[in-house]
Enzyme design. Structure first.
Site, PDB file in Angstrom:
ATOM      1  N   SER A  62       0.816  -1.212   0.000  1.00 55.99           N
ATOM      2  CA  SER A  62       0.000   0.000   0.000  1.00 55.99           C
ATOM      3  C   SER A  62       0.850   1.263   0.000  1.00 55.99           C
ATOM      4  O   SER A  62       0.320   2.370   0.029  1.00 55.99           O
ATOM      5  CB  SER A  62      -0.932   0.014   1.226  1.00 55.99           C
ATOM      6  OG  SER A  62      -0.170   0.065   2.425  1.00 55.99           O
ATOM      7  N   THR A 102      -2.029   4.030   3.664  1.00 57.11           N
ATOM      8  CA  THR A 102      -1.201   5.172   4.036  1.00 57.11           C
ATOM      9  C   THR A 102      -0.258   4.805   5.171  1.00 57.11           C
ATOM     10  O   THR A 102      -0.620   4.051   6.062  1.00 57.11           O
ATOM     11  CB  THR A 102      -2.084   6.333   4.528  1.00 57.11           C
ATOM     12  OG1 THR A 102      -3.042   6.664   3.536  1.00 57.11           O
ATOM     13  CG2 THR A 102      -1.248   7.559   4.848  1.00 57.11           C
ATOM     14  N   THR A 104       1.905   7.194   0.330  1.00 61.38           N
ATOM     15  CA  THR A 104       1.034   6.091  -0.072  1.00 61.38           C
ATOM     16  C   THR A 104       1.162   5.798  -1.559  1.00 61.38           C
ATOM     17  O   THR A 104       1.588   6.651  -2.339  1.00 61.38           O
ATOM     18  CB  THR A 104      -0.434   6.440   0.230  1.00 61.38           C
ATOM     19  OG1 THR A 104      -1.266   5.323  -0.055  1.00 61.38           O
ATOM     20  CG2 THR A 104      -0.900   7.616  -0.607  1.00 61.38           C
ATOM     21  N   ARG A 109      -6.351   9.153 -10.142  1.00 60.20           N
ATOM     22  CA  ARG A 109      -6.928   9.363  -8.805  1.00 60.20           C
ATOM     23  C   ARG A 109      -5.844   9.777  -7.815  1.00 60.20           C
ATOM     24  O   ARG A 109      -4.763   9.203  -7.758  1.00 60.20           O
ATOM     25  CB  ARG A 109      -7.611   8.089  -8.324  1.00 60.20           C
ATOM     26  CG  ARG A 109      -8.320   8.232  -6.966  1.00 60.20           C
ATOM     27  CD  ARG A 109      -7.493   7.747  -5.800  1.00 60.20           C
ATOM     28  NE  ARG A 109      -8.235   7.756  -4.534  1.00 60.20           N
ATOM     29  CZ  ARG A 109      -7.710   7.463  -3.354  1.00 60.20           C
ATOM     30  NH1 ARG A 109      -6.437   7.146  -3.254  1.00 60.20           N
ATOM     31  NH2 ARG A 109      -8.459   7.487  -2.263  1.00 60.20           N
ATOM     32  N   VAL A 110      -6.146  10.799  -7.018  1.00 60.49           N
ATOM     33  CA  VAL A 110      -5.286  11.240  -5.932  1.00 60.49           C
ATOM     34  C   VAL A 110      -6.131  11.254  -4.672  1.00 60.49           C
ATOM     35  O   VAL A 110      -7.253  11.757  -4.681  1.00 60.49           O
ATOM     36  CB  VAL A 110      -4.699  12.639  -6.203  1.00 60.49           C
ATOM     37  CG1 VAL A 110      -3.952  13.157  -4.982  1.00 60.49           C
ATOM     38  CG2 VAL A 110      -3.774  12.603  -7.418  1.00 60.49           C
ATOM     39  N   ASP A 149      -6.217  11.642  -0.148  1.00 58.14           N
ATOM     40  CA  ASP A 149      -5.982  12.700   0.829  1.00 58.14           C
ATOM     41  C   ASP A 149      -4.516  12.806   1.256  1.00 58.14           C
ATOM     42  O   ASP A 149      -4.094  13.847   1.766  1.00 58.14           O
ATOM     43  CB  ASP A 149      -6.827  12.442   2.078  1.00 58.14           C
ATOM     44  CG  ASP A 149      -6.368  11.190   2.819  1.00 58.14           C
ATOM     45  OD1 ASP A 149      -6.424  10.097   2.216  1.00 58.14           O
ATOM     46  OD2 ASP A 149      -5.955  11.290   3.988  1.00 58.14           O
ATOM     47  N   THR A 161      -5.683   8.070   7.808  1.00 59.40           N
ATOM     48  CA  THR A 161      -5.507   6.890   6.979  1.00 59.40           C
ATOM     49  C   THR A 161      -6.884   6.348   6.622  1.00 59.40           C
ATOM     50  O   THR A 161      -7.854   6.611   7.323  1.00 59.40           O
ATOM     51  CB  THR A 161      -4.674   5.810   7.704  1.00 59.40           C
ATOM     52  OG1 THR A 161      -4.427   4.720   6.808  1.00 59.40           O
ATOM     53  CG2 THR A 161      -5.397   5.278   8.933  1.00 59.40           C
ATOM     54  N   GLY A 162      -6.964   5.609   5.528  1.00 62.38           N
ATOM     55  CA  GLY A 162      -8.252   5.050   5.129  1.00 62.38           C
ATOM     56  C   GLY A 162      -8.739   5.638   3.819  1.00 62.38           C
ATOM     57  O   GLY A 162      -7.949   6.041   2.969  1.00 62.38           O
ATOM     58  N   MET A 163     -10.042   5.698   3.647  1.00 66.48           N
ATOM     59  CA  MET A 163     -10.645   6.164   2.401  1.00 66.48           C
ATOM     60  C   MET A 163     -10.463   7.667   2.257  1.00 66.48           C
ATOM     61  O   MET A 163     -11.137   8.462   2.911  1.00 66.48           O
ATOM     62  CB  MET A 163     -12.125   5.796   2.363  1.00 66.48           C
ATOM     63  CG  MET A 163     -12.820   6.191   1.071  1.00 66.48           C
ATOM     64  SD  MET A 163     -12.099   5.437  -0.409  1.00 66.48           S
ATOM     65  CE  MET A 163     -12.799   3.790  -0.319  1.00 66.48           C
TER      66      MET A 163
END
Length: 328
Positions: free
Chosen positions: A88, A190, A208, A218-219, A221, A241-243
């Site tokens: 990741s 991340t 990340t 796509r980028v 956060d 971290t996460g979506m």
């Protein structure tokens, strides 16, 4: 008697004893502190998302030697970037739908200086490129081909970031081309790391390879100052971290730091930032987690779903801590 400003009080506290807890925190009832799972303040300190003990060790080794928190967080972020087993982040990261490994990263120092790269290809350590953007250009963010050209001009080596393992997974994915990230597996896309050095100064870094098999271009956060990372040396720092789409919509890390400015503990601030997401967006299939570090060395975390952990390193060693969550 002249009233101390928040900034002067914090600086005085740190000078008198590295790791002094603010009076407002120390005055909380023991039961309340226990419920909030907020630790006593201590510096220097390193905190990172997920169980990134290697990242923490690299950062801690520099902090222990008297180096700056900026040097520490960069060194820490480089560990998972260069680890082909971490799919990741960085080298060996899962590609986008067109088979390209694209990287995002940002870094921020005690003075509010920051640098960022997005959609960067062929460079193993985007966090170091982000630092060069901060220190060598008048800009905050470089993207795509421009970021790559800058990196090469700065002496970074162009290389293939795909590994045998990531190629094999990508070919398998092409059989169905189904895009369905898994909570706490692909969604921990991340490595975020924040630290306080021996001088009591804060820095943070975030890096990340993004969601596996994302749309080309796509980028998330992670490279966005205020979303994936924010540092205010008078208050504290936070990283997400996460979506990433959910974090960007709420400018999450900036929100966490501002809530700490208003007097909330790191854990309370992280929880409120998560509730802003939960109250307004569908979180059925997604995860978001925040970690936060206050100027005085106290820290906390909170996530939407259980399973989010973070690593904390002090002079007493490294501990992986389970974050509290909205869902049980």
């Amino acid at each position: 008697m002249k009233k101390l400003s928040r900034r002067n009080f914090l600086n005085t506290s740190i000078a008198l004893g590295g790791g002094v807890v603010l009076a407002s925190c120390a005055a909380k009832p023991e039961e309340e502190k226990k419920n909030l799972t907020v630790e006593n303040g201590e510096i220097p300190i390193v905190i990172s998302t997920w169980a990134n003990k290697g990242a923490n060790k690299a950062a801690w080794d520099l902090l222990e030697g008297g180096k700056s928190s900026l040097d520490a967080v960069e060194a820490g972020a480089r560990i998972p970037e260069g680890d082909p087993k971490d799919m990741s982040v960085g080298y060996g990261g899962r590609p986008d739908r067109e088979g390209n490994v694209t990287l995002d990263a940002c870094i921020m120092d005690k003075d509010g200086n920051c640098g960022s790269v997005t959609y960067l290809q062929h460079i193993k350590h985007p966090i170091s490129v982000a630092r060069k953007v901060m220190e060598e250009t008048p800009h905050v963010m470089l993207s795509g081909d421009g970021a790559l050209k800058f990196a090469l001009d700065q002496g970074f080596k162009k290389e293939d970031l795909m590994t045998d393992a990531s190629r094999k997974q990508y070919k398998k994915w092409l059989e169905t081309s189904e895009y369905k990230p898994k909570v706490n597996i692909e969604l921990h896309d991340t490595i975020g790391i924040i630290a306080i050095d021996q001088k009591g100064e804060l820095s943070g870094a975030c890096t990340t390879s993004g969601l596996g098999y994302k749309m080309a271009g796509r980028v998330g956060d992670s490279p966005i100052i205020g979303a994936g990372l924010f540092v205010d040396n008078e208050v504290g720092s936070a990283v997400a971290t996460g979506m990433g789409e959910l974090v960007m919509r709420s400018v999450g890390s900036f929100l966490v730091v501002e809530l700490m400015r208003q007097g909330r503990t790191p854990m309370e601030a992280c929880k409120e930032a998560i509730m802003r997401i939960v109250d307004r967006q569908d979180t059925t299939e997604v995860q978001v987690g925040y970690i936060a570090l206050s100027k005085d060395g106290t820290y906390g975390a909170y996530s939407i779903k259980p399973g989010f952990v973070y690593a904390v390193t002090t002079k007493d060693g490294t501990e992986v801590v389970k974050a509290e969550s909205y869902e049980s």
